[in-house]
Each structure stands twice: as structure tokens, then as C-alpha cells.
Design an enzyme around this catalytic site. Sequence first.
Site, PDB file in Angstrom:
ATOM      1  N   ASN A 166       9.369 -36.777  10.289  1.00 39.76           N
ATOM      2  CA  ASN A 166       8.425 -37.460   9.384  1.00 39.76           C
ATOM      3  C   ASN A 166       9.095 -37.911   8.091  1.00 39.76           C
ATOM      4  O   ASN A 166       8.804 -37.404   7.006  1.00 39.76           O
ATOM      5  CB  ASN A 166       7.254 -36.527   9.061  1.00 39.76           C
ATOM      6  CG  ASN A 166       5.997 -36.964   9.809  1.00 39.76           C
ATOM      7  OD1 ASN A 166       5.939 -38.075  10.341  1.00 39.76           O
ATOM      8  ND2 ASN A 166       5.000 -36.104   9.852  1.00 39.76           N
ATOM      9  N   ARG A 168       9.804 -39.708   4.858  1.00 36.48           N
ATOM     10  CA  ARG A 168       9.062 -40.479   3.847  1.00 36.48           C
ATOM     11  C   ARG A 168      10.017 -40.743   2.696  1.00 36.48           C
ATOM     12  O   ARG A 168      10.262 -39.866   1.867  1.00 36.48           O
ATOM     13  CB  ARG A 168       7.849 -39.680   3.332  1.00 36.48           C
ATOM     14  CG  ARG A 168       6.840 -39.304   4.396  1.00 36.48           C
ATOM     15  CD  ARG A 168       5.980 -40.496   4.839  1.00 36.48           C
ATOM     16  NE  ARG A 168       4.946 -40.111   5.782  1.00 36.48           N
ATOM     17  CZ  ARG A 168       5.088 -40.061   7.113  1.00 36.48           C
ATOM     18  NH1 ARG A 168       6.245 -40.380   7.668  1.00 36.48           N
ATOM     19  NH2 ARG A 168       4.072 -39.697   7.883  1.00 36.48           N
ATOM     20  N   LYS A 225       8.821 -40.878  19.793  1.00 30.21           N
ATOM     21  CA  LYS A 225       7.502 -41.518  19.826  1.00 30.21           C
ATOM     22  C   LYS A 225       7.648 -43.027  19.636  1.00 30.21           C
ATOM     23  O   LYS A 225       8.212 -43.468  18.644  1.00 30.21           O
ATOM     24  CB  LYS A 225       6.618 -40.922  18.730  1.00 30.21           C
ATOM     25  CG  LYS A 225       6.258 -39.467  19.012  1.00 30.21           C
ATOM     26  CD  LYS A 225       5.452 -38.847  17.895  1.00 30.21           C
ATOM     27  CE  LYS A 225       6.305 -38.258  16.827  1.00 30.21           C
ATOM     28  NZ  LYS A 225       5.601 -37.388  15.881  1.00 30.21           N
ATOM     29  N   GLY A 230       4.263 -45.517  24.139  1.00 30.51           N
ATOM     30  CA  GLY A 230       4.334 -44.167  24.678  1.00 30.51           C
ATOM     31  C   GLY A 230       5.470 -43.374  24.067  1.00 30.51           C
ATOM     32  O   GLY A 230       5.658 -43.385  22.852  1.00 30.51           O
ATOM     33  N   GLY A 254      -1.751 -40.564  11.170  1.00 25.00           N
ATOM     34  CA  GLY A 254      -1.935 -39.247  11.775  1.00 25.00           C
ATOM     35  C   GLY A 254      -1.737 -39.208  13.287  1.00 25.00           C
ATOM     36  O   GLY A 254      -1.798 -38.133  13.885  1.00 25.00           O
ATOM     37  N   ALA A 255      -1.477 -40.350  13.912  1.00 25.80           N
ATOM     38  CA  ALA A 255      -1.313 -40.354  15.373  1.00 25.80           C
ATOM     39  C   ALA A 255      -0.113 -39.487  15.776  1.00 25.80           C
ATOM     40  O   ALA A 255      -0.175 -38.730  16.759  1.00 25.80           O
ATOM     41  CB  ALA A 255      -1.140 -41.781  15.883  1.00 25.80           C
ATOM     42  N   ASP A 257       1.091 -36.914  14.225  1.00 25.66           N
ATOM     43  CA  ASP A 257       0.794 -35.481  14.033  1.00 25.66           C
ATOM     44  C   ASP A 257      -0.001 -34.938  15.220  1.00 25.66           C
ATOM     45  O   ASP A 257       0.241 -33.825  15.695  1.00 25.66           O
ATOM     46  CB  ASP A 257      -0.005 -35.260  12.741  1.00 25.66           C
ATOM     47  CG  ASP A 257       0.646 -35.936  11.538  1.00 25.66           C
ATOM     48  OD1 ASP A 257       1.885 -36.066  11.537  1.00 25.66           O
ATOM     49  OD2 ASP A 257      -0.082 -36.340  10.622  1.00 25.66           O
TER      50      ASP A 257
HETATM   51  O1  KDG Z   1       1.219 -38.400   9.353  1.00 26.20           O
HETATM   52  C1  KDG Z   1       0.179 -38.701   8.452  1.00 26.20           C
HETATM   53  C2  KDG Z   1       0.592 -38.185   7.109  1.00 26.20           C
HETATM   54  O2  KDG Z   1       1.713 -38.904   6.720  1.00 26.20           O
HETATM   55  C3  KDG Z   1      -0.484 -38.338   6.080  1.00 26.20           C
HETATM   56  O3  KDG Z   1      -1.592 -37.527   6.406  1.00 26.20           O
HETATM   57  C4  KDG Z   1      -0.014 -38.069   4.683  1.00 26.20           C
HETATM   58  O4  KDG Z   1       1.129 -35.999   4.936  1.00 26.20           O
HETATM   59  C5  KDG Z   1       1.145 -37.127   4.549  1.00 26.20           C
HETATM   60  C6  KDG Z   1       2.367 -37.633   3.961  1.00 26.20           C
HETATM   61  O5  KDG Z   1       3.029 -36.851   3.262  1.00 26.20           O
HETATM   62  O6  KDG Z   1       2.710 -38.796   4.195  1.00 26.20           O
END
Ligand code: KDG
Length: 315
Positions: A166, A168, A225, A230, A254-255, A257
Site C-alpha cells: 500500500n 502512499r 492485484k 483480477g 478499499g477494494a 483491503d
Molecule cells: O485502501 C484504502 C485506504 O487507502 C483508505 O481507506 C485510506 O488508509 C488509507 C490511507 O492511508 O490511504
Amino acid sequence: MSPEIISLGEPLLEFNANQTGPLRNVRSYEVGWGGDTSNFAIAVSRLGGDAGYVCRIGDDDFGAAFLALWAAEGVDTSQVIVEPGGKTGIYFISRTADDHQFTYYRQGSAASHFSPADVPEAYLAEAKLVHTSGISQAISNASCDAVFRAVEIARDAGVLVCYDPNVRLKLWDLPRARAIVLETIRQADFVLPSLEDAVLITGMEDPSEIVAWLLSLGPKAVLLKLGAEGALLGSQAGMEEIAGFEVELVDATGAGDTFDAAFAVAYLRGEELADCARFANAAAALVTTGPGAVAPIPRRQQVENLLKNSSPSRT
Ligand code: KDG
């Protein structure tokens, strides 16, 4: 007794714009719930798994709202620390026609104060699977150290480690993200990155090459992912494309997660990896049919219905 599946990270209250375009033009928001690892825990519970959540939250109204949410969703919060004077983070979702963007107000949040001393050792050691993410590592150095401590406890106790990078880049820079994410992948059993994140982290483009390389770092399985397409599953048994499901897209927040949660639940039910990935694809597809991260998370029966009644979009 610990829950079977424990997730660790930061919950965020969500303000989802009711119109497309930049936040400066938005006049109203749908209030919802977010935070990748909290979304995961709720999805585990809705999909029939036994979930617990570990974090610090503020002693503000948003923290109280989360405690009520988790209780209603059947997520164990016995180890959640409510920080006196602490603040619970929030984020806004803005959208263009085919994409979404997050704007965070989370610096100095209670969750970012979570440190190795807060990690509940016995609670994690008695679980079957511990899930965490790159977001949980990016929010602060203390939280990053805490994630590594949790992973160490899980590994020492023979508990499976499930990890979603994830990435960011609003939270950390790419060189640090790469170093931390790759080190965590080396210690994880299951790694579930989006293609976009995997490209950032590996510098590679080709999905099969990415999966092969990530597998060479040590995990039992990698599930790359691919959104509506798919997922690409890689394990010691080889590689397999697992087709996605065609659904009407409303909001993809959120998909990923829910994909992770569905995978974990199916795996602990004893299903084959490919079936876990099919279940995960179907659950994730359903999340994209509604707005926000949590409201559209399906129950197990809805996922079974999609699996039974609709054929995957590609084979
Ligand atoms: O995967 C969805 C999340 O990114 C969202 O709920 C917000 O947790 C979050 C983030 O830090 O981006």
C-alpha cells in the site's frame, strides 16, 4: 483467546466527496470509515473470519465512533489503546471520472504514536495470521518500528504474516518506501501488492517478472492485484492468472483491503491458493460497486453468489 486474524495500523475517518472535481469545489461529503488495515479487519469479520484490530486512537469523538463501529462489526478491540488527548486521523476522497485521490489530515495522530512498546506480544503470538501494510509503516518511525516488532513476534510464534505494501507517496519518499517494503516482503508469508505499487517498488513493468522477483525474496505466495483484470498468483507451484469480475464501478476505494481480507479468510478456511484468489477477486469487485471503503464491503454470502452466478471477465 486471541482472534485468528489480527490487523495493525491506522484508522481514518473518511469524507468522500459527493461530486467529482477538486476538493476546493466540493460542498458536501459522505462520512464513512477508512484506514486500510481497519478496512481489512472489518472485511475479515463480514466475510466470516475472526478479526482483531491493534492501533492507537484518539480519545476524541472520531475515536469513540471507531470503537462503536468495530464493536458493531464484531472486530475485537481489546488491545486498542485510546490515547488521552490524542487525535484520530481523517482523510478526504476526491474523484475524477475514473480515478480517486486521498488528502490526509493525520500528522501527529494517535496512531502515528504507536511504538514497539505498544505491540501486544501474547495477543499476536496466539493468532493464526497477522496483517499489516506499508501505510502502517509510513505514518511515523515509531509505527514503522512497531510493525517490524509485530512481524518478528508473529514469525517467532509461527503465525502467518500477510502484507500489503500500500504505497502512499504522500506519506514517505520512494527510496525509503522501497527499502522498508522490500525488507518486509522478505519477512512476509503472503504479499499482496497492487500492480501500481509493485511497479513503484520493483522498478519493473511486467507482471510475471514482478511476481517471480518478489517470490525470490522469500514469501510463500505473491498475489499481484490487477484491478478489474483480477490477480496474478505466484507460489512455489508456479504462476496463475486469476480472472476478475465485471461489475459497475462506482468507487474503487478499499477494494484492495477487502481483497487482502478475503484472501486471508479463505486461506484459513483451508482453501487452495487459487480459490482464495478467486474469492478475493469477487469480494474486491463487490466493494467497487458502492462509495467509500467500508460501506460496500460484502458479506460472505454475497461473494459466494457472485462466484456462482457470474463468470469471470477473463480467463
Ligand atoms: O485502501 C484504502 C485506504 O487507502 C483508505 O481507506 C485510506 O488508509 C488509507 C490511507 O492511508 O490511504
